[in-house]
Structures are given as C-alpha cells and as structure tokens.
Design a protein around this motif. Structure first.
Motif, PDB file in Angstrom:
ATOM      1  N   SER A   1      -7.420  -1.024   0.298  1.00  0.00           N
ATOM      2  CA  SER A   1      -8.637  -1.793   0.079  1.00  0.00           C
ATOM      3  C   SER A   1      -9.595  -1.598   1.239  1.00  0.00           C
ATOM      4  O   SER A   1      -9.206  -1.662   2.390  1.00  0.00           O
ATOM      5  CB  SER A   1      -8.296  -3.267  -0.066  1.00  0.00           C
TER       6      SER A   1
ATOM      7  N   SER B   1     -10.284  -4.300   4.307  1.00  0.00           N
ATOM      8  CA  SER B   1      -9.630  -4.408   5.603  1.00  0.00           C
ATOM      9  C   SER B   1     -10.376  -3.650   6.699  1.00  0.00           C
ATOM     10  O   SER B   1      -9.999  -3.715   7.851  1.00  0.00           O
ATOM     11  CB  SER B   1      -8.187  -3.886   5.508  1.00  0.00           C
TER      12      SER B   1
ATOM     13  N   ASP C   1      -8.700   6.353   4.063  1.00  0.00           N
ATOM     14  CA  ASP C   1      -7.753   5.240   3.905  1.00  0.00           C
ATOM     15  C   ASP C   1      -6.375   5.540   4.471  1.00  0.00           C
ATOM     16  O   ASP C   1      -5.767   4.694   5.106  1.00  0.00           O
ATOM     17  CB  ASP C   1      -7.621   4.871   2.424  1.00  0.00           C
TER      18      ASP C   1
ATOM     19  N   GLU D   1      -0.034  -0.707  -3.555  1.00  0.00           N
ATOM     20  CA  GLU D   1      -1.359  -0.886  -2.989  1.00  0.00           C
ATOM     21  C   GLU D   1      -1.210  -1.601  -1.649  1.00  0.00           C
ATOM     22  O   GLU D   1      -0.346  -2.464  -1.490  1.00  0.00           O
ATOM     23  CB  GLU D   1      -2.239  -1.741  -3.905  1.00  0.00           C
TER      24      GLU D   1
ATOM     25  N   GLU E   1      -3.502  -3.923   0.562  1.00  0.00           N
ATOM     26  CA  GLU E   1      -4.753  -4.656   0.485  1.00  0.00           C
ATOM     27  C   GLU E   1      -4.799  -5.732   1.549  1.00  0.00           C
ATOM     28  O   GLU E   1      -3.829  -5.940   2.284  1.00  0.00           O
ATOM     29  CB  GLU E   1      -4.913  -5.293  -0.897  1.00  0.00           C
ATOM     30  N   TYR E   2      -5.925  -6.407   1.605  1.00  0.00           N
ATOM     31  CA  TYR E   2      -6.090  -7.541   2.507  1.00  0.00           C
ATOM     32  C   TYR E   2      -6.216  -8.782   1.644  1.00  0.00           C
ATOM     33  O   TYR E   2      -7.234  -9.017   0.998  1.00  0.00           O
ATOM     34  CB  TYR E   2      -7.324  -7.340   3.385  1.00  0.00           C
ATOM     35  N   ASP E   3      -5.137  -9.551   1.562  1.00  0.00           N
ATOM     36  CA  ASP E   3      -5.074 -10.778   0.771  1.00  0.00           C
ATOM     37  C   ASP E   3      -4.387 -11.850   1.605  1.00  0.00           C
ATOM     38  O   ASP E   3      -3.670 -11.544   2.555  1.00  0.00           O
ATOM     39  CB  ASP E   3      -4.247 -10.578  -0.511  1.00  0.00           C
TER      40      ASP E   3
ATOM     41  N   ARG F   1      -2.789  -8.325   5.780  1.00  0.00           N
ATOM     42  CA  ARG F   1      -2.541  -7.103   5.001  1.00  0.00           C
ATOM     43  C   ARG F   1      -1.302  -7.310   4.154  1.00  0.00           C
ATOM     44  O   ARG F   1      -0.287  -7.823   4.619  1.00  0.00           O
ATOM     45  CB  ARG F   1      -2.365  -5.898   5.917  1.00  0.00           C
TER      46      ARG F   1
ATOM     47  N   GLU G   1       1.179  -4.613  -2.225  1.00  0.00           N
ATOM     48  CA  GLU G   1       1.372  -5.059  -3.602  1.00  0.00           C
ATOM     49  C   GLU G   1       2.137  -3.949  -4.319  1.00  0.00           C
ATOM     50  O   GLU G   1       1.632  -2.844  -4.463  1.00  0.00           O
ATOM     51  CB  GLU G   1       0.038  -5.311  -4.287  1.00  0.00           C
TER      52      GLU G   1
ATOM     53  N   ASP H   1       4.296  -9.092  -3.969  1.00  0.00           N
ATOM     54  CA  ASP H   1       3.389  -9.046  -2.826  1.00  0.00           C
ATOM     55  C   ASP H   1       4.192  -9.342  -1.573  1.00  0.00           C
ATOM     56  O   ASP H   1       4.918 -10.343  -1.519  1.00  0.00           O
ATOM     57  CB  ASP H   1       2.276 -10.079  -2.970  1.00  0.00           C
TER      58      ASP H   1
END
Length: 100
Positions: free
Chosen positions: A11, A14, A25, A60, A62-64, A68, A71, A85
């Motif tokens: 993502s 981040s 990436d 994946e 991601e930043y959630d 970081r 997923e 996750d």
C-alpha cells in the motif's frame, strides 16, 4: 505448506517521505525488513502455518490498524477461503475473516 499464486501488494499509504515515494514497493518492504521494522514474509508464513494451515493465494502488506499489516488469504484444508491479518512487526494475528 503449498504456495499457489503468491502476490505481494504494498500500500502506498505507508509512504511517509518524498524519498520513499520514488522507491519501488519491493524496495520499501526490503528496507523495512532490513531495518527490523517488519518480519520477513517467510517467517510470517511459517508461523501462520502452525495455526492456520492452508494454501496461500494472496499476500498484501498494508498500513492498517495504525501499523503495517500482512493480509494473507489462504484456502484451508477444508476448502474455506480465509483472510488472516497479522502485525508485520510482531507476527501477532490481529483478525481472521472467512471470505465468501
């Protein structure tokens, strides 16, 4: 553990500096691993297999949740598609969802 099609999607959320914005990436992920900010994907998958065995179909980064997160979608031995996750820094499972 068998690995089918494995993709790593990072993502852009981040990205925090202009210098990072021009980095591909995979380089951002590699730098994060080398700097000790996140665990290598191989380590994450090995630990995940102990509690949630199955065939990985997508990954994946991601930043959630304010951090970081890896997923990981996988097909369980029972044939269910689930998404797990995990905190990318610690490997701790944050959430497990069954997909339709």
């Amino acid at each position: 553990m068998k690995y089918a099609v494995l993709t790593l999607i990072l993502s852009s959320a981040s990205i925090s500096t202009a210098q990072e914005a021009v980095m591909p990436d995979y380089e951002l992920a590699l730098d994060a691993v080398q700097d000790g900010e996140i665990l290598p994907l191989a380590d994450i998958l090995a630990e995940l297999n102990k509690t949630h065995p199955g065939e990985v179909v997508e990954v994946e980064l991601e930043y959630d949740f304010g951090r970081r997160v890896y997923e990981i979608e996988l097909i369980t031995p029972e044939g269910l598609l689930i998404e797990v996750d995990l905190d990318a820094a610690t490997g701790k499972i944050l959430e497990v969802e069954e997909d339709d």
